[in-house]
Scaffold this active site. Structure first.
Site, mmCIF file in Angstrom:
data_model
loop_
_atom_site.group_PDB
_atom_site.id
_atom_site.type_symbol
_atom_site.label_atom_id
_atom_site.label_comp_id
_atom_site.label_asym_id
_atom_site.label_seq_id
_atom_site.Cartn_x
_atom_site.Cartn_y
_atom_site.Cartn_z
ATOM 1 C CE LYS A 128 24.574 62.006 23.451
ATOM 2 N NZ LYS A 128 23.240 61.768 23.256
ATOM 3 C CG HIS A 146 27.898 59.623 21.846
ATOM 4 N ND1 HIS A 146 28.451 60.205 23.264
ATOM 5 C CD2 HIS A 146 26.787 59.167 22.354
ATOM 6 C CE1 HIS A 146 27.536 59.962 24.009
ATOM 7 N NE2 HIS A 146 26.424 59.407 23.548
#
Length: 232
Positions: free
Chosen positions: A112, A114
């Site tokens: 991921k 973010h």
């Protein structure tokens, strides 16, 4: 070399109860199924079909009992994506219920970029880590988990799986003399805790209430074991 310990009477009964549970739940099925190795197997174990709260609760109880009975030392549990994620979470809950409260973590398939970022979710990986998965076919998921755990500075110490198929692994499309479980034990030096093995399935099919209705499946599974099986 890490070796497995023989089953006690309690372990054997737990294995038989688990096989019966898996058959009744439709998770352990019989027929013709093509494995990742290209073999036509007379049985198939699909842990994804433990698909409601009651089944998962009972499954996690089997895992926790097998893990605690094995005596394996660990400081936390880890679930490899994807099937290992709900397994690690529910087993951690059941372990706590049985008196051993430990952290758990899991990984994403895609990192991921973010929010918190990264591919790891849950408690920080540290200490001796117990990897929880459903079955082990080629050991690929085990190697990926080991790399993640080592990369975080923790120790990939042991694995817990539901069913050991006790069959030869394949490398570059060829059968080899060892199973994936033996590879993880002997080459990677990790203890592997199993709820049940193929030999437990054969015992279930060949005796007791299941014997009459399951006789055809017993002969087919036995023939498969004689062709591809290993002793571990």
């Amino acid at each position: 070399m890490v070796v497995s310990l023989p089953q006690s009477g309690a372990d054997a009964q737990l294995a038989q109860d688990f096989v019966e549970f898996a058959v009744d739940a439709g998770v352990l099925r019989f027929g013709q199924f093509t494995t990742k190795a290209g073999r036509v197997s007379p049985y198939f174990f699909n842990a994804g079909l433990f698909d409601d709260g009651a089944k998962m609760a009972r499954l996690s109880e089997f895992y926790a009992k097998a893990i605690l009975a094995s005596g394996v030392a660990f400081d936390m549990v880890f679930g490899p994506a994807y099937k290992g994620i709900p397994l690690a979470a529910t087993v951690a809950v059941e372990l706590a219920r049985q008196g051993k409260n430990v952290p758990f973590a899991y990984n994403r398939k895609e990192a991921k970029d973010h929010g918190e970022g990264g591919s790891l979710v849950g408690a920080p990986l540290q200490g001796r880590v117990l990897i929880i998965d459903d079955v082990m076919s080629a050991g690929t998921a085990a190697r990926e988990s080991i790399a993640l755990i080592k990369g975080a500075g923790a120790i990939p110490y042991a694995m817990a799986i539901a069913l050991d198929r006790q069959e030869k692994a394949t490398e570059n499309g060829q059968d080899v003399a060892h199973s994936a479980v033996q590879y993880v034990r002997d080459q990677l030096g990790m203890q592997v805790c199993t709820i049940a093995k193929l030999e437990d399935l054969l015992a279930f099919l060949g005796q007791g209430a299941a014997a009459e209705s399951m006789r055809e499946h017993h002969s087919q599974v036995l023939a498969y074991r004689e062709r591809y099986g290993v002793d571990n």
